[in-house]
Design an enzyme around this catalytic site. Structure first.
Site, PDB file in Angstrom:
ATOM      1  N   HIS A 211       0.811  -1.211   0.000  1.00  0.00           N
ATOM      2  CA  HIS A 211       0.000   0.000   0.000  1.00  0.00           C
ATOM      3  C   HIS A 211       0.850   1.271   0.000  1.00  0.00           C
ATOM      4  CE1 HIS A 211      -3.370   2.530   1.898  1.00  0.00           C
ATOM      5  NE2 HIS A 211      -3.899   2.034   0.801  1.00  0.00           N
TER       6      HIS A 211
ATOM      7  N   LYS B 109       3.225   4.453  -1.093  1.00  0.00           N
ATOM      8  CA  LYS B 109       3.265   5.407  -2.209  1.00  0.00           C
ATOM      9  C   LYS B 109       4.504   6.265  -2.012  1.00  0.00           C
ATOM     10  CE  LYS B 109      -1.420   4.795  -1.396  1.00  0.00           C
ATOM     11  NZ  LYS B 109      -2.041   4.310  -0.169  1.00  0.00           N
TER      12      LYS B 109
ATOM     13  N   ASP C 249      17.324  10.344  -7.629  1.00  0.00           N
ATOM     14  CA  ASP C 249      18.749  10.670  -7.543  1.00  0.00           C
ATOM     15  C   ASP C 249      19.274  10.774  -6.115  1.00  0.00           C
ATOM     16  OD1 ASP C 249      19.005  10.687 -10.272  1.00  0.00           O
ATOM     17  OD2 ASP C 249      18.971  12.868 -10.474  1.00  0.00           O
TER      18      ASP C 249
ATOM     19  N   HIS D  46      -9.079  11.387   2.103  1.00  0.00           N
ATOM     20  CA  HIS D  46      -8.219  10.212   1.995  1.00  0.00           C
ATOM     21  C   HIS D  46      -6.923  10.406   2.781  1.00  0.00           C
ATOM     22  CE1 HIS D  46      -5.854   7.109  -0.376  1.00  0.00           C
ATOM     23  NE2 HIS D  46      -6.987   6.461  -0.143  1.00  0.00           N
TER      24      HIS D  46
ATOM     25  N   LYS E 205      -4.114  10.557   5.633  1.00  0.00           N
ATOM     26  CA  LYS E 205      -3.701   9.732   6.777  1.00  0.00           C
ATOM     27  C   LYS E 205      -2.757  10.587   7.627  1.00  0.00           C
ATOM     28  CE  LYS E 205      -3.915   6.800   2.936  1.00  0.00           C
ATOM     29  NZ  LYS E 205      -5.291   6.442   2.959  1.00  0.00           N
TER      30      LYS E 205
ATOM     31  N   ASP F 114      -0.109  16.389  20.579  1.00  0.00           N
ATOM     32  CA  ASP F 114       0.480  17.496  21.339  1.00  0.00           C
ATOM     33  C   ASP F 114       1.152  18.512  20.422  1.00  0.00           C
ATOM     34  OD1 ASP F 114      -0.587  16.409  23.617  1.00  0.00           O
ATOM     35  OD2 ASP F 114       1.247  15.412  24.256  1.00  0.00           O
TER      36      ASP F 114
END
Length: 480
Positions: A224, A226, A231, A398, A400, A405
């Site tokens: 999952h 991404k 370089d 979508h 995440k 704190d």
């Protein structure tokens, strides 16, 4: 003749053999489940399924119940070879101006995965696909040595072809280009899309390709992540796949996501993660230097943690546990799917009961109706404890993101759900910076202005049929 043979054949003998084989298989699987010492609730659930659903139970177990924990992705020798290419200096974190909670988080990450701590990074945050892909395309065009790209979904659409065209142009110019895509995540994409890249010299491979007879051993374990490394100078990681909907919203009014572009020593951690996945698929060990320059590019400290079904521990889930348990003022969470494990749910409830400001933002309508129902089933418990739940109304959320704190933020591919914690290969960056956390707090609060807080009294009055569906779907949470 065939009728006479059929009549003379002793079918009871065949039936008895089948029953014996089936019984032995079922008992053997139950023995494996018990020997793995899993969560007793999950073990009991699988034993019940195997005993009450003849044949169907075995099929379900083969697809969704097998455990590949502690499967070695790479030998220790090869890991050491890769680590030697990381040029970033070892840092004594005790001398840094960080809270005791952050120091413990850093130590936990090191214990779980050996993850180095990297100071001196520059981080650019994207909350939409247009800006992210504009910069990614420019960085890809600037590549001179190598491009390592790994995405769960690589669509054959406008942005997908734009990225593919740039990769092909760079490969023809002599740049080493490697691409990993998840076979199930990109299942709808025709092979000719990837074949065009292979013809140009790009090394393109599906992660855990699902083919017969490996169907049952691979379909439940998905990559999952991404991420992209160019370089050794710049890296990308977050929640956005390569698809038009991350730019134009697809079937939603808009698509709200979070992704980051990093420069500095932490890019070496992204390269290391890609190299491990590359080798796990049977490819040669990547020999190129990790970083061309490890001098500081900014003032943000970070660690990369990866997690997956082969890990000894639930690495990212453990980091979430520690951060939530140590919270003193606030816990802010954005996730498209809210299906917490029992332990994480209790962490959130305990924090809220201790008067920590716990806020969770989920989409009012997600890209999965089933997951929408499953997420809703956890809301009542949270509201009862004082957790503030918000529905994001401006499109598909979508993102995440977790903020705890004043100096802890994590961004990556990990959803707050069972699948991300237990079945997917995930990657998250953990940032330790008051400046960066303050920046992300502004992003979070801006999203709150586009959201509606759930009122407990109104939530309790939602239709009975909906509540029944939520409760039924919740039973499937561990495999959704």
């Amino acid at each position: 003749m065939f009728e006479s043979l059929a009549q003379s054949f002793d079918w009871s003998w065949f039936r008895n053999i089948f029953v014996v084989v089936y019984a032995v298989t079922t008992v053997s699987i139950i023995g494996v489940i018990l020997s793995e010492n899993r969560n007793p609730v999950k073990s009991l659930a699988w034993v019940t399924v195997l005993l009450l659903l003849p044949m169907v139970g075995i099929i379900l177990y083969l697809f969704f119940g097998r455990n590949i924990q502690n499967t070695r992705k790479m030998s220790r020798r090869n890991r050491r070879r890769l680590k030697k290419r990381e040029l970033a200096p070892d840092i004594d974190v005790r001398r840094l101006d960080l809270s005791a909670e952050s120091l413990q988080q850093i130590t936990l990450a090191r214990s779980l995965t050996g993850s180095p701590f990297y100071a001196g990074n520059d981080v650019k945050v994207y909350t939409g696909g247009a800006g992210k892909f504009a910069d990614l395309k420019q960085d890809l065009k600037s590549a001179r040595r190598y491009i390592n790209l790994e995405y769960y979904i690589f669509e054959n659409d406008k942005i997908g072809n734009e990225i593919a065209d740039i990769l092909i142009e760079r490969a023809l110019a002599g740049v080493t280009v490697r691409v990993i895509y998840d076979h199930v995540g990109s299942f709808k994409v025709k092979n000719r899309f990837f074949k065009r890249m292979r013809k140009a010299g790009i090394q393109v491979f599906p992660f855990f390709e699902v083919t017969f007879p490996q169907l049952g051993t691979r379909i439940n374990w998905r990559n999952h992540r991404k991420l992209c490394v160019i370089d050794g100078n710049v890296g990308y990681l977050g929640g956005m796949n390569i698809a038009d909907r991350y730019i134009d919203g697809g079937s939603f009014e808009s698509w709200r996501d979070t992704h980051v572009r990093v420069r500095g020593p932490v890019v070496g951690a992204l390269q290391y993660s890609f190299a491990v996945d590359w080798h796990f698929m049977g490819q040669p060990l990547i020999e190129e230097p990790v970083l061309t320059d490890c001098t500081p590019k900014g003032d943000i400290a970070a660690q990369l943690l990866t997690s997956g079904p082969t890990s000894q521990w639930s690495n990212i889930a453990y980091m979430f546990h520690k951060a939530i348990a140590g919270a003193k003022r606030r816990i802010y969470i954005q996730t498209p799917y809210f299906l917490p494990t029992d332990a994480l749910l209790k962490d959130l409830i305990a924090a809220a009961l201790a008067h920590v400001d716990v806020r969770i933002v989920i989409p009012r309508k997600s890209d999965s109706m089933l997951l929408n129902y499953a997420s809703a089933s956890y809301i009542t418990e949270c509201l009862r404890a004082g957790v503030k739940i918000y529905f994001y109304d401006a499109g598909m959320l979508h993102s995440k993101l977790i903020i705890v704190d004043d100096e802890f933020t994590t961004i990556g591919s990990t959803n707050f759900d069972f699948r991300s914690f237990e079945h997917n290969f995930e990657g998250n960056l953990f940032f330790y910076s008051k400046q960066f956390t303050s920046q992300m707090l502004k992003v979070f609060r801006n999203d709150l202005s586009r959201s509606t807080r759930i009122v407990p009294s109104q939530w309790r009055r939602r239709p009975l049929p909906k509540r029944i569906i939520e409760s039924i779907v919740r039973l499937l949470s561990p495999i959704l």
